[in-house]
Design a protein around this motif. Sequence first.
Motif, PDB file in Angstrom:
ATOM      1  N   PHE A 171       4.729  -3.178  -1.070  1.00 39.17           N
ATOM      2  CA  PHE A 171       4.222  -4.227  -2.187  1.00 39.17           C
ATOM      3  C   PHE A 171       5.571  -4.648  -2.870  1.00 39.17           C
ATOM      4  O   PHE A 171       5.524  -5.312  -3.900  1.00 39.17           O
ATOM      5  CB  PHE A 171       3.404  -3.659  -3.067  1.00 39.17           C
ATOM      6  CG  PHE A 171       2.075  -3.408  -2.633  1.00 39.17           C
ATOM      7  CD1 PHE A 171       1.592  -2.230  -2.799  1.00 39.17           C
ATOM      8  CD2 PHE A 171       1.333  -4.361  -2.070  1.00 39.17           C
ATOM      9  CE1 PHE A 171       0.341  -1.924  -1.877  1.00 39.17           C
ATOM     10  CE2 PHE A 171      -0.038  -4.148  -1.375  1.00 39.17           C
ATOM     11  CZ  PHE A 171      -0.614  -2.994  -1.422  1.00 39.17           C
ATOM     12  N   MET A 190       6.090  -9.320  -6.975  1.00 37.18           N
ATOM     13  CA  MET A 190       5.242  -8.266  -7.047  1.00 37.18           C
ATOM     14  C   MET A 190       6.106  -7.035  -7.464  1.00 37.18           C
ATOM     15  O   MET A 190       6.585  -6.972  -8.695  1.00 37.18           O
ATOM     16  CB  MET A 190       4.684  -7.864  -5.843  1.00 37.18           C
ATOM     17  CG  MET A 190       3.392  -7.130  -5.924  1.00 37.18           C
ATOM     18  SD  MET A 190       2.215  -7.172  -4.445  1.00 37.18           S
ATOM     19  CE  MET A 190       0.929  -6.171  -4.766  1.00 37.18           C
ATOM     20  N   VAL A 199      -3.291  -1.235  -7.275  1.00 37.19           N
ATOM     21  CA  VAL A 199      -2.620  -2.288  -6.624  1.00 37.19           C
ATOM     22  C   VAL A 199      -2.764  -3.505  -7.462  1.00 37.19           C
ATOM     23  O   VAL A 199      -1.789  -4.648  -7.328  1.00 37.19           O
ATOM     24  CB  VAL A 199      -3.008  -2.475  -4.960  1.00 37.19           C
ATOM     25  CG1 VAL A 199      -2.595  -3.565  -4.316  1.00 37.19           C
ATOM     26  CG2 VAL A 199      -2.789  -1.252  -4.322  1.00 37.19           C
ATOM     27  N   TYR A 232      -0.315  -3.684  -9.945  1.00 37.27           N
ATOM     28  CA  TYR A 232       0.931  -4.281  -9.540  1.00 37.27           C
ATOM     29  C   TYR A 232       1.183  -5.632  -9.195  1.00 37.27           C
ATOM     30  O   TYR A 232       2.047  -6.492  -9.736  1.00 37.27           O
ATOM     31  CB  TYR A 232       1.248  -3.746  -8.065  1.00 37.27           C
ATOM     32  CG  TYR A 232       1.394  -2.219  -8.019  1.00 37.27           C
ATOM     33  CD1 TYR A 232       1.027  -1.442  -6.527  1.00 37.27           C
ATOM     34  CD2 TYR A 232       1.435  -1.480  -8.987  1.00 37.27           C
ATOM     35  CE1 TYR A 232       1.359  -0.112  -6.425  1.00 37.27           C
ATOM     36  CE2 TYR A 232       1.731  -0.013  -8.892  1.00 37.27           C
ATOM     37  CZ  TYR A 232       1.592   0.526  -7.549  1.00 37.27           C
ATOM     38  OH  TYR A 232       1.615   1.907  -7.368  1.00 37.27           O
ATOM     39  N   LYS A 233      -0.057  -6.464  -8.743  1.00 36.48           N
ATOM     40  CA  LYS A 233      -0.069  -7.575  -8.101  1.00 36.48           C
ATOM     41  C   LYS A 233       0.190  -8.658  -9.692  1.00 36.48           C
ATOM     42  O   LYS A 233       0.802  -9.660  -9.534  1.00 36.48           O
ATOM     43  CB  LYS A 233      -1.351  -8.048  -7.561  1.00 36.48           C
ATOM     44  CG  LYS A 233      -1.612  -9.539  -7.234  1.00 36.48           C
ATOM     45  CD  LYS A 233      -0.567 -10.080  -6.223  1.00 36.48           C
ATOM     46  CE  LYS A 233      -0.449 -11.422  -6.158  1.00 36.48           C
ATOM     47  NZ  LYS A 233      -0.139 -12.061  -7.356  1.00 36.48           N
ATOM     48  N   LEU A 293     -11.984  -5.734  -5.064  1.00 38.82           N
ATOM     49  CA  LEU A 293     -11.189  -5.288  -3.944  1.00 38.82           C
ATOM     50  C   LEU A 293     -11.749  -4.329  -2.936  1.00 38.82           C
ATOM     51  O   LEU A 293     -12.179  -3.121  -3.537  1.00 38.82           O
ATOM     52  CB  LEU A 293      -9.839  -4.637  -4.720  1.00 38.82           C
ATOM     53  CG  LEU A 293      -8.923  -3.939  -3.794  1.00 38.82           C
ATOM     54  CD1 LEU A 293      -8.199  -5.023  -2.997  1.00 38.82           C
ATOM     55  CD2 LEU A 293      -7.781  -3.058  -4.698  1.00 38.82           C
ATOM     56  N   ASN A 307     -11.260  -1.871  -0.040  1.00 41.02           N
ATOM     57  CA  ASN A 307      -9.661  -1.118   0.568  1.00 41.02           C
ATOM     58  C   ASN A 307     -10.028  -0.125   1.524  1.00 41.02           C
ATOM     59  O   ASN A 307     -10.792   0.612   1.313  1.00 41.02           O
ATOM     60  CB  ASN A 307      -9.070  -0.520  -0.584  1.00 41.02           C
ATOM     61  CG  ASN A 307      -7.915   0.338  -0.205  1.00 41.02           C
ATOM     62  OD1 ASN A 307      -7.014   0.008   0.489  1.00 41.02           O
ATOM     63  ND2 ASN A 307      -8.123   1.571  -0.349  1.00 41.02           N
ATOM     64  N   ILE A 322     -10.967  -9.568  -2.329  1.00 43.15           N
ATOM     65  CA  ILE A 322      -9.572  -9.084  -1.913  1.00 43.15           C
ATOM     66  C   ILE A 322      -9.897  -7.982  -0.783  1.00 43.15           C
ATOM     67  O   ILE A 322     -10.601  -6.899  -1.160  1.00 43.15           O
ATOM     68  CB  ILE A 322      -8.771  -8.758  -2.782  1.00 43.15           C
ATOM     69  CG1 ILE A 322      -8.405  -9.783  -3.896  1.00 43.15           C
ATOM     70  CG2 ILE A 322      -7.410  -8.415  -2.255  1.00 43.15           C
ATOM     71  CD1 ILE A 322      -7.668  -9.605  -5.262  1.00 43.15           C
ATOM     72  N   PHE A 335      -4.785  -1.652   1.612  1.00 41.40           N
ATOM     73  CA  PHE A 335      -3.767  -1.618   0.493  1.00 41.40           C
ATOM     74  C   PHE A 335      -3.206  -0.302   0.000  1.00 41.40           C
ATOM     75  O   PHE A 335      -2.241   0.053  -0.315  1.00 41.40           O
ATOM     76  CB  PHE A 335      -4.441  -2.298  -0.798  1.00 41.40           C
ATOM     77  CG  PHE A 335      -4.776  -3.724  -0.397  1.00 41.40           C
ATOM     78  CD1 PHE A 335      -3.933  -4.794  -0.800  1.00 41.40           C
ATOM     79  CD2 PHE A 335      -5.969  -4.149   0.082  1.00 41.40           C
ATOM     80  CE1 PHE A 335      -4.283  -6.141  -0.299  1.00 41.40           C
ATOM     81  CE2 PHE A 335      -6.532  -5.259   0.281  1.00 41.40           C
ATOM     82  CZ  PHE A 335      -5.434  -6.319   0.028  1.00 41.40           C
ATOM     83  N   TRP A 339       0.662  -7.313   0.862  1.00 43.41           N
ATOM     84  CA  TRP A 339      -0.326  -8.303   0.041  1.00 43.41           C
ATOM     85  C   TRP A 339      -0.587  -9.311   0.861  1.00 43.41           C
ATOM     86  O   TRP A 339      -0.163 -10.616   0.932  1.00 43.41           O
ATOM     87  CB  TRP A 339       0.259  -8.778  -1.096  1.00 43.41           C
ATOM     88  CG  TRP A 339      -0.720  -9.501  -1.926  1.00 43.41           C
ATOM     89  CD1 TRP A 339      -0.982 -10.878  -1.834  1.00 43.41           C
ATOM     90  CD2 TRP A 339      -1.907  -8.883  -2.808  1.00 43.41           C
ATOM     91  NE1 TRP A 339      -2.200 -11.128  -2.754  1.00 43.41           N
ATOM     92  CE2 TRP A 339      -2.867  -9.957  -3.179  1.00 43.41           C
ATOM     93  CE3 TRP A 339      -2.205  -7.494  -3.001  1.00 43.41           C
ATOM     94  CZ2 TRP A 339      -3.852  -9.614  -4.135  1.00 43.41           C
ATOM     95  CZ3 TRP A 339      -3.241  -7.432  -3.862  1.00 43.41           C
ATOM     96  CH2 TRP A 339      -3.948  -8.513  -4.467  1.00 43.41           C
ATOM     97  N   LYS A 340      -1.076  -9.177   2.218  1.00 43.90           N
ATOM     98  CA  LYS A 340      -1.419 -10.084   3.195  1.00 43.90           C
ATOM     99  C   LYS A 340      -0.175 -10.888   3.496  1.00 43.90           C
ATOM    100  O   LYS A 340      -0.412 -12.313   3.711  1.00 43.90           O
ATOM    101  CB  LYS A 340      -2.560 -11.103   2.910  1.00 43.90           C
ATOM    102  CG  LYS A 340      -3.653 -10.361   2.516  1.00 43.90           C
ATOM    103  CD  LYS A 340      -4.591  -9.905   3.833  1.00 43.90           C
ATOM    104  CE  LYS A 340      -5.811  -9.226   3.586  1.00 43.90           C
ATOM    105  NZ  LYS A 340      -6.651  -8.877   4.805  1.00 43.90           N
ATOM    106  N   TRP A 341       0.719 -10.437   3.941  1.00 46.84           N
ATOM    107  CA  TRP A 341       2.172 -11.100   4.181  1.00 46.84           C
ATOM    108  C   TRP A 341       2.820 -11.081   5.425  1.00 46.84           C
ATOM    109  O   TRP A 341       2.388  -9.936   6.122  1.00 46.84           O
ATOM    110  CB  TRP A 341       3.127 -10.470   3.135  1.00 46.84           C
ATOM    111  CG  TRP A 341       4.723 -10.711   3.003  1.00 46.84           C
ATOM    112  CD1 TRP A 341       5.270 -11.655   2.269  1.00 46.84           C
ATOM    113  CD2 TRP A 341       5.574 -10.250   4.075  1.00 46.84           C
ATOM    114  NE1 TRP A 341       6.323 -11.929   2.677  1.00 46.84           N
ATOM    115  CE2 TRP A 341       6.831 -10.734   3.446  1.00 46.84           C
ATOM    116  CE3 TRP A 341       5.802  -9.381   4.802  1.00 46.84           C
ATOM    117  CZ2 TRP A 341       8.004 -10.538   4.179  1.00 46.84           C
ATOM    118  CZ3 TRP A 341       6.976  -9.140   5.377  1.00 46.84           C
ATOM    119  CH2 TRP A 341       7.962  -9.915   5.041  1.00 46.84           C
TER     120      TRP A 341
END
Length: 592
Positions: free
Chosen positions: A66, A71, A162, A165-166, A274, A276, A308, A312, A354-356
């Motif tokens: 992350f 972020m 998480v 964080y986001k 979320l 997870n 989401i 994670f 994050w879906k990156w």
Amino acid sequence: MSVQSKHFLNTPESLVLDSLQGLCTQNPQLSLDTQDKVVYLSSRDRSKVALICGGGSGHEPAHAGFVGKGMLSAAVCGNIFASPNPAQVKRGIDLVENDKGVIIIVKNYTGDVLNFGLAKEQYAAQHPDKADRAKFLIVGDDVAVSKSQGKIVGRRGLAGTVLVYKIAGALAERGGSLDEVYNVAEWVSQNVGTIGVGLEHCHVPGTAAGESHLSGSEIEIGMGIHNEPGNRRLSPVPPLNELIKQLLENVMSTSDSERSFIPFKGKGDKVVLLVNNLGGVSELEVGGLVREATKGLQERGATVERVIAGTFMTSLNMPGFSLSVLLLPDGHGGAPSASDILKLLDDVPDAPGWKWTSRSTPGQPTQKQTAARTQAAAGHTTKLKAEDPKAFIEAVKRACAALIKEEPEITRMDNIAGDGDCGLTLKDGAQSVLREVEAGRISGDDVVGSMIAISRVAEEQMGGTSGALYSIFFSALAQGLQLTNPNRATEVSASLWSSSLSSALAKLYTYTRARPPSRTLVDPLDAFVTTLSGQKNFASAVKAAADAALHTRDLEAKAGRSAYVEGDRLKTERVADPGAWGVRTILNAFLA
């Protein structure tokens, strides 16, 4: 059900570093301090608040996944399921600190709180001008830990972290102030609840092959992310729709006095879900989880604003999942607006976890070795002399000698009341302090520097919980001597000692939930500081501490090492808490 005990790796010892190097290969925007296992943005806007997190490895993509624009600024990684040490964390702070401020976010586990907290206090002690620009946030979102069970240690930190964080990271990227980013992070942490469930425990690479903890027909609810047991088991495994209903009830109940942590209303709630994956659940199953969890929330009358789902925060390859529900604000009580929270959640960070996926060409495996960590500089500390420098250093020597002499008795106590290492830990610390005295790094001519040196000894030579507690206390004492000195005195008076000790105790209490009477070292420490502050008499304060240490013989263990010892044995043996006895030994030596 069997526990998977085979892994793809070079060696268990190299796995964490190999993984972090792979992450930086995937994303060339990241850099890695290989010695301290700190992943950080290679180039970041230092006019914006920095967010730093971390903890044990084995929870990937948390925490390093992350790190990215929008972020986190850095993540400090320990070994598998083990907190990084304070020196690693301090290196992480040094890499991202700036004039706008730094926020440290940790999950509520003792090792993380103590080690990250100690690093924060050391940073503040060495840079008192920046102390108010370093903030610390502990996240505990696990609803499986009841209020009675967690009244001392609090709830564990799980995947809801998480979301903290986001949302906080997005506000920092938008240019929010230190207080604004901290306040929104704190708000999210207080309004998210998480429950985990597993079909089996996971296996830590490098350990013996595991045995099944659950039968083929069992499921465990309330599991943590370090193989901690849950709060109940079900057999046979219920259909998913029935299981999800039970889990949502755990998170959203307002009638369970032990687990009603978040003010859900029922119908009309606006929430973020979320889902997870704890590491070992197939994507096929995750899709089913999303469907049933969304449906379950809607059946409870909630409006699901965002879903989401993915991997994670894992527990290595645990076959399990967790559900986190964030209750969005209703526009009352000074909270941020729901639309603002959703906007921050919708901002797209450039972080792989994050879906990156990278927008640039993948880099090559890093070969660059960052410079070895050097001894922390003293910073711009205030130099204060003891009123009698010679008497000060002689008192320090007496305290060290007393601890060394008392080691066999403290060890005997700890063999009954703990894990048997307290005496040796204190002896190691005392011997190291004596070496610092001989080297001139502890002296009556520089009391602040001496407190920082003692804090460093406790961190590096003592280790464990006791080392962290002592190190935090002496770091905080160094801060107090500088910050509670409004008249800019050049010598440490009795009143300055008293105010600084009170300040240090208050700082310590932000990192431990132990309060007297607790059968821990805080019992005599609190008695000493409180009495000294009230009566202004050192001898009376030492006597109060000695009495408090002796009284631990008859106390129920509420925290610390003795909390895990069978209570009847402590009552039969009537042995004092070894940590408390160590504090008594030190203070008695100072009085001599």
